[in-house]
Design an enzyme around this catalytic site. Structure first.
Site, short mmCIF file in Angstrom:
data_model
loop_
_atom_site.label_atom_id
_atom_site.label_comp_id
_atom_site.label_asym_id
_atom_site.label_seq_id
_atom_site.Cartn_x
_atom_site.Cartn_y
_atom_site.Cartn_z
N ARG A 1 -10.23 38.60 -61.88
CA ARG A 1 -8.99 39.27 -61.47
C ARG A 1 -9.06 40.78 -61.73
O ARG A 1 -8.52 41.57 -60.97
CB ARG A 1 -7.79 38.65 -62.20
N ARG B 1 -1.17 35.06 -73.79
CA ARG B 1 0.01 34.99 -72.94
C ARG B 1 0.52 33.55 -72.79
O ARG B 1 -0.25 32.63 -72.58
CB ARG B 1 -0.34 35.56 -71.56
N ARG C 1 -0.69 44.76 -53.25
CA ARG C 1 -1.88 44.65 -54.09
C ARG C 1 -3.11 45.20 -53.39
O ARG C 1 -4.20 45.15 -53.94
CB ARG C 1 -2.10 43.19 -54.40
N LYS D 1 3.53 44.33 -66.54
CA LYS D 1 4.50 44.63 -65.47
C LYS D 1 5.64 43.61 -65.46
O LYS D 1 6.81 43.98 -65.39
CB LYS D 1 3.82 44.56 -64.08
N ARG E 1 -0.92 29.76 -68.15
CA ARG E 1 -1.23 29.74 -66.72
C ARG E 1 -2.68 29.34 -66.48
O ARG E 1 -3.57 29.77 -67.20
CB ARG E 1 -0.97 31.13 -66.13
P1 ADP Z 1 -1.15 39.02 -62.76
O1 ADP Z 1 -0.29 40.23 -62.61
O2 ADP Z 1 -1.30 38.58 -64.16
O3 ADP Z 1 -2.47 39.11 -62.05
P2 ADP Z 1 0.43 37.57 -60.80
O4 ADP Z 1 1.39 36.56 -61.24
O5 ADP Z 1 0.94 38.85 -60.25
O6 ADP Z 1 -0.49 37.80 -62.06
O7 ADP Z 1 -0.55 36.96 -59.69
C1 ADP Z 1 -1.22 35.74 -59.86
C2 ADP Z 1 -2.09 35.46 -58.64
O8 ADP Z 1 -1.27 35.33 -57.47
C3 ADP Z 1 -3.10 36.53 -58.27
O9 ADP Z 1 -4.31 36.42 -59.01
C4 ADP Z 1 -3.31 36.25 -56.79
O10 ADP Z 1 -4.14 35.13 -56.56
C5 ADP Z 1 -1.91 35.87 -56.33
N1 ADP Z 1 -1.14 37.05 -55.86
C6 ADP Z 1 -0.05 37.59 -56.43
N2 ADP Z 1 0.41 38.64 -55.72
C7 ADP Z 1 -0.42 38.77 -54.65
C8 ADP Z 1 -0.49 39.67 -53.55
N3 ADP Z 1 0.38 40.68 -53.39
N4 ADP Z 1 -1.49 39.51 -52.65
C9 ADP Z 1 -2.38 38.52 -52.77
N5 ADP Z 1 -2.39 37.64 -53.79
C10 ADP Z 1 -1.41 37.75 -54.73
#
Ligand code: ADP
Length: 210
Positions: A169, A125, A90, A14, A158
């Protein structure tokens, strides 16, 4: 302003798709909830301090924390802009936050990638800590190993990209985020693309679908 939501598992691409499209078109704005949260953690703001432990464990941070950040970004975005909203909502509660503020959602595009492929993707990554550009050691390598093409900064892995956290996750994704597919389908807003076509074709397919 209108909003295109990117749906898909962690590692589905994404962020790569949204980053690529936004760099080619000034009317597209990439907003990544993960980048906003990592920025807050790095700065040590109260929200960042509250989010840190959940992020490192691969769990979701509290809805209120991220919802406030996203509402602020939406409020300050005006004019002829399409926001590519990556990582929010999410779960259904977060989707309802967008409903409550009448956010102008144009579509929700699912980037579909099977779980078997995700682990490999995340293992390779690499991210630029400065400009946030994303790379993959095999699928999307930088010109010079370990260095960001765009700003010359050393790339990092990361903290939450280790195999154990990735498993957690994915569990969270299936339990919390996947219900959003039905949520947006019921509103007639859902589109779907195959996220396994390589970065360039993925981005083109997304643009056509959104
Ligand atoms: P990825 O898409 O690889 O999981 P992100 O960068 O979107 O990585 O998210 C990393 C972390 O940030 C998630 O595992 C979560 O802990 C937190 N996070 C991101 N977006 C949200 C959200 N909308 N609600 C709750 N936690 C979030």
């Amino acid at each position: 302003m209108n909003i295109v939501i990117l749906l898909g598992a962690p590692g589905s691409g994404k962020g790569t798709i949204a980053g690529r499209l936004a760099s080619e078109d000034a009317n597209l704005k990439h907003v990544s909830s993960g980048d906003l949260l990592r920025g807050a953690v790095a700065k040590g703001t109260p929200a960042g301090q509250a989010a840190k432990a959940a992020m490192e464990a691969g769990q979701l941070v509290a809805d209120e924390i991220i919802a406030e950040m996203i509402k602020d970004v939406i409020a300050e975005t005006q004019g002829d802009v399409t926001m590519l909203l990556d990582g929010f909502p999410r779960n259904v509660k977060q989707a309802e936050v967008l409903e409550a503020i009448n956010a102008p959602i144009k579509s929700a595009v699912l980037v579909d990638v099977p779980d078997e492929i995700i682990a490999d993707r995340i293992a390779g990554r690499r991210t630029c800590p400065k400009c946030k550009a994303g790379y993959h050691v095999k699928a999307l390598p930088p010109k010079v190993e370990g260095i960001c093409d765009k700003c010359g900064t050393a790339l990092t892995i990361r903290k939450d990209d280790n195999p154990d956290t990735v498993k957690d996750r994915l569990v969270v994704y299936h339990r919390e985020t996947e219900p959003l597919i039905k949520f947006y389908e019921a509103k007639g807003l859902l589109r779907k693309i195959d996220g396994n076509q390589g970065p360039e074709k993925n981005a083109a397919a997304f643009k056509a679908a959104m």
